[in-house]
Write a protein that holds these residues in place. Structure first.
Motif, PDB file in Angstrom:
ATOM      1  N   HIS A  97       0.851  -1.177   0.000  1.00  0.00           N
ATOM      2  CA  HIS A  97       0.000   0.000   0.000  1.00  0.00           C
ATOM      3  C   HIS A  97       0.892   1.234   0.000  1.00  0.00           C
ATOM      4  CE1 HIS A  97      -3.434  -2.584   0.813  1.00  0.00           C
ATOM      5  NE2 HIS A  97      -2.733  -3.155   1.786  1.00  0.00           N
ATOM      6  N   PRO A  98       1.078   1.859  -1.158  1.00  0.00           N
ATOM      7  CA  PRO A  98       1.957   3.040  -1.221  1.00  0.00           C
ATOM      8  C   PRO A  98       1.391   4.179  -0.411  1.00  0.00           C
ATOM      9  CG  PRO A  98       0.739   2.780  -3.276  1.00  0.00           C
ATOM     10  CD  PRO A  98       0.473   1.552  -2.459  1.00  0.00           C
ATOM     11  N   PRO A  99       2.248   5.003   0.187  1.00  0.00           N
ATOM     12  CA  PRO A  99       1.761   6.163   0.946  1.00  0.00           C
ATOM     13  C   PRO A  99       1.047   7.134   0.028  1.00  0.00           C
ATOM     14  CG  PRO A  99       4.141   6.267   0.639  1.00  0.00           C
ATOM     15  CD  PRO A  99       3.710   4.920   0.159  1.00  0.00           C
ATOM     16  N   HIS A 100       0.005   7.780   0.564  1.00  0.00           N
ATOM     17  CA  HIS A 100      -0.805   8.700  -0.224  1.00  0.00           C
ATOM     18  C   HIS A 100      -0.345  10.132  -0.011  1.00  0.00           C
ATOM     19  CE1 HIS A 100      -3.604   5.517  -1.317  1.00  0.00           C
ATOM     20  NE2 HIS A 100      -3.625   5.149  -0.051  1.00  0.00           N
ATOM     21  N   ASP A 101      -0.213  10.862  -1.084  1.00  0.00           N
ATOM     22  CA  ASP A 101       0.050  12.301  -1.061  1.00  0.00           C
ATOM     23  C   ASP A 101       1.230  12.650  -0.167  1.00  0.00           C
ATOM     24  OD1 ASP A 101      -1.844  15.296  -0.221  1.00  0.00           O
ATOM     25  OD2 ASP A 101      -0.221  14.965  -1.636  1.00  0.00           O
ATOM     26  N   ILE A 102       2.373  12.081  -0.476  1.00  0.00           N
ATOM     27  CA  ILE A 102       3.564  12.318   0.344  1.00  0.00           C
ATOM     28  C   ILE A 102       3.931  13.799   0.343  1.00  0.00           C
ATOM     29  CG2 ILE A 102       6.060  11.962   0.349  1.00  0.00           C
ATOM     30  CD1 ILE A 102       5.632   9.110  -0.148  1.00  0.00           C
ATOM     31  N   GLY A 105       1.986  16.346  -0.013  1.00  0.00           N
ATOM     32  CA  GLY A 105       0.997  17.259   0.531  1.00  0.00           C
ATOM     33  C   GLY A 105       0.605  16.978   1.957  1.00  0.00           C
ATOM     34  N   ALA A 106       0.060  15.788   2.203  1.00  0.00           N
ATOM     35  CA  ALA A 106      -0.550  15.526   3.499  1.00  0.00           C
ATOM     36  C   ALA A 106       0.465  15.337   4.602  1.00  0.00           C
ATOM     37  CB  ALA A 106      -1.448  14.291   3.402  1.00  0.00           C
ATOM     38  N   SER A 107       1.531  14.595   4.341  1.00  0.00           N
ATOM     39  CA  SER A 107       2.429  14.264   5.439  1.00  0.00           C
ATOM     40  C   SER A 107       3.871  14.690   5.211  1.00  0.00           C
ATOM     41  CB  SER A 107       2.393  12.745   5.686  1.00  0.00           C
ATOM     42  OG  SER A 107       2.819  12.057   4.527  1.00  0.00           O
ATOM     43  N   GLY A 108       4.283  14.840   3.947  1.00  0.00           N
ATOM     44  CA  GLY A 108       5.670  15.152   3.683  1.00  0.00           C
ATOM     45  C   GLY A 108       5.896  16.635   3.445  1.00  0.00           C
ATOM     46  N   PHE A 109       6.711  16.945   2.453  1.00  0.00           N
ATOM     47  CA  PHE A 109       6.996  18.344   2.142  1.00  0.00           C
ATOM     48  C   PHE A 109       7.317  18.454   0.667  1.00  0.00           C
ATOM     49  CE2 PHE A 109      10.944  16.293   3.168  1.00  0.00           C
ATOM     50  CZ  PHE A 109      11.830  16.766   2.205  1.00  0.00           C
ATOM     51  N   LEU A 132      -2.698   5.621  18.841  1.00  0.00           N
ATOM     52  CA  LEU A 132      -3.067   7.032  18.941  1.00  0.00           C
ATOM     53  C   LEU A 132      -4.099   7.382  17.878  1.00  0.00           C
ATOM     54  CD1 LEU A 132       0.435   8.674  19.547  1.00  0.00           C
ATOM     55  CD2 LEU A 132      -1.296   8.056  21.230  1.00  0.00           C
ATOM     56  N   ASN A 133      -4.961   8.351  18.197  1.00  0.00           N
ATOM     57  CA  ASN A 133      -6.018   8.737  17.264  1.00  0.00           C
ATOM     58  C   ASN A 133      -5.582   9.831  16.297  1.00  0.00           C
ATOM     59  OD1 ASN A 133      -5.871  10.840  19.037  1.00  0.00           O
ATOM     60  ND2 ASN A 133      -8.076  11.011  19.390  1.00  0.00           N
ATOM     61  N   HIS A 134      -4.336  10.268  16.370  1.00  0.00           N
ATOM     62  CA  HIS A 134      -3.813  11.250  15.427  1.00  0.00           C
ATOM     63  C   HIS A 134      -2.316  11.005  15.259  1.00  0.00           C
ATOM     64  CE1 HIS A 134      -3.166  15.036  13.314  1.00  0.00           C
ATOM     65  NE2 HIS A 134      -2.161  15.270  14.131  1.00  0.00           N
ATOM     66  N   HIS A 135      -1.834  11.200  14.051  1.00  0.00           N
ATOM     67  CA  HIS A 135      -0.421  11.013  13.766  1.00  0.00           C
ATOM     68  C   HIS A 135       0.101  12.185  12.947  1.00  0.00           C
ATOM     69  CE1 HIS A 135      -1.859   6.892  14.574  1.00  0.00           C
ATOM     70  NE2 HIS A 135      -0.642   6.695  15.070  1.00  0.00           N
ATOM     71  N   TYR A 136       1.291  12.617  13.261  1.00  0.00           N
ATOM     72  CA  TYR A 136       1.928  13.684  12.506  1.00  0.00           C
ATOM     73  C   TYR A 136       3.254  13.183  11.938  1.00  0.00           C
ATOM     74  CZ  TYR A 136       3.666  14.216  17.332  1.00  0.00           C
ATOM     75  OH  TYR A 136       4.156  13.987  18.595  1.00  0.00           O
ATOM     76  N   SER A 137       3.789  13.938  10.988  1.00  0.00           N
ATOM     77  CA  SER A 137       5.088  13.613  10.416  1.00  0.00           C
ATOM     78  C   SER A 137       6.179  14.349  11.170  1.00  0.00           C
ATOM     79  CB  SER A 137       5.132  13.997   8.931  1.00  0.00           C
ATOM     80  OG  SER A 137       4.165  13.282   8.204  1.00  0.00           O
ATOM     81  N   VAL A 138       7.330  13.731  11.286  1.00  0.00           N
ATOM     82  CA  VAL A 138       8.437  14.304  12.056  1.00  0.00           C
ATOM     83  C   VAL A 138       9.666  14.421  11.155  1.00  0.00           C
ATOM     84  CG1 VAL A 138       9.942  14.020  14.059  1.00  0.00           C
ATOM     85  CG2 VAL A 138       7.546  13.311  14.190  1.00  0.00           C
TER      86      VAL A 138
END
Length: 408
Positions: free
Chosen positions: A126-131, A133-137, A382-388
């Protein structure tokens, strides 16, 4: 050396080509559905959900033969005994001949890795979606990301510093430093800056305010155990507290407190900004934490759905509704820039306030929660995840070169 941005994954990458042994057997296609149902009930592959239970053998044409995973192997040569009782019944009933097969132990993180895994046994990918935009840079964001980190480092006179940014408008929402102990430089370098409703803060203003007296010291940032950083030394306040008066000194209406780490104070300042930009009819508690005048009926935080007061005139109600619609929910979608990697308390606060991305410059080897010691952002419960992301700062900038370009 130039400025670099490195993603900190939530889960450490497993060793390449890591495999695990399973017990499999060849079956005829017409038995596949019945065997899959039975085996999923008696021996589900809980830790191998990325592995497909059935493999089609190559080179058999229309009369292709299938292989099915029966269970995990309990030993290198254990193909004929030691099965769970229910699996043994299936082997006996269908007259299967078990054999040992190797499968990938972890799900693939790239298409290339997935293709290698499938050479052993088919897996799901399952490839990551919208790297971007949503989670990456995005690549064009890098100069701004480095500029905001430089601003956070210049803000950090003593201890840690945090800057909250709305990436959609590139506006600084709030900024803050540690307020766990009282420093002599509190009126200058450790002052808590708020972005008022009628005076939004932009990046150039941060540099103009700091001018020449904010050249960085290599020794200050490269000392991995900076005793002034609350996230690294959370009990450092006790040493000063024991030699001071019983009442902690107050600066700008805030009490110094052992839990007032830079990230927490920045979040509080963002909430203060929301109250100024989107005033409501509810009575707000005092900024110093005094809640004696607040009733129990007042909401603890703004709800996602705000109902209108039917007794109010139609026109004010419409304006109020419009204001609430534009008001951000907590810090949803915002970025935060921290000089030092946050501790577990700060990292959880960032989860609760729905941040989108976390950037930090220096690791926290003592109690770092986002890569150095723990990886809180990879916790599935966790109910929310962010990118670091970690921003690697060039040696020239740490040496105090004020003319070093962050976008080089």
């Amino acid at each position: 050396m130039v400025w670099k941005l490195i993603e900190v994954p939530g889960n450490p990458s497993p060793p390449q080509h890591s495999t695990v042994d399973v017990v499999a057997a060849n079956i005829v296609p017409k038995l596949a559905n019945a065997l899959i149902r039975q085996l999923n009930q008696v021996c589900p592959l809980e830790n191998l959900r990325h592995v497909k239970r059935v493999r089609r053998r190559v080179g058999f044409g229309e009369n292709s033969e299938l292989s099915i995973i029966l269970c995990l192997s309990t030993g290198p040569e254990n193909c004929s005994e030691g099965f769970p009782e229910e699996v043994q019944k299936i082997v006996d009933n269908y007259h299967l001949s078990p054999f040992i097969a190797k499968v990938a132990s972890c799900s693939a993180t790239s298409k290339e890795e997935w293709e290698e895994q499938c050479k052993l046994w088919p897996t799901s990918y399952h490839p990551p979606h919208d790297i971007d935009g949503a989670s990456g840079f995005k690549e064009e964001e890098l100069p701004s990301i480095f500029d905001y980190m430089r601003a956070a480092m210049q803000l950090s006179q003593v201890g840690n510093a945090a800057i909250i940014v709305d990436p959609s408008s590139m506006e600084i929402i709030s900024k803050a430093t540690d307020q766990t102990v009282h420093h002599d430089t509190s009126r200058k370098g450790n002052k808590c800056d708020r972005v008022e409703a009628d005076n939004s803060c932009s990046l150039p203003e941060v540099f103009e305010d700091k001018a020449d007296d904010l050249l960085l010291s290599r020794s200050r940032f490269c000392n991995g155990l900076d005793r002034e950083v609350s996230c690294i030394n959370p009990f450092g306040w006790m040493k000063q507290r024991s030699t001071e008066e019983n009442t902690l000194p107050s600066v700008d209406g805030f009490l110094w407190h052992p839990l007032r780490h830079a990230a927490v104070v920045a979040i509080e300042n963002a909430a203060y900004r929301d109250r100024m930009l989107f005033p409501t009819s509810t009575i707000e508690p005092k900024l110093n934490g005094d809640v004696e005048n607040c009733s129990d009926d007042e909401p603890a935080k703004r709800l996602k759905i705000v109902t209108e007061d039917k007794e109010q005139p139609a026109e004010p109600a419409c304006c109020s509704d419009l204001s609430e619609r534009n008001r951000p929910y907590l810090c949803t979608g915002f970025d935060i820039y921290l000089v030092w990697e946050p501790c577990t308390m700060c990292a959880m606060a960032l989860v609760h306030h729905r941040f989108k991305r976390i950037f930090y410059a220096f690791p926290n080897p003592v109690i770092g929660a986002l890569g150095s010691v723990y990886r809180l952002h990879g916790e599935k419960s966790l109910n929310h995840h962010y990118s670091v992301f970690r921003v690697k700062v060039p040696e020239a900038y740490l040496n105090g070169s004020s003319h070093f370009s962050v976008s080089s």
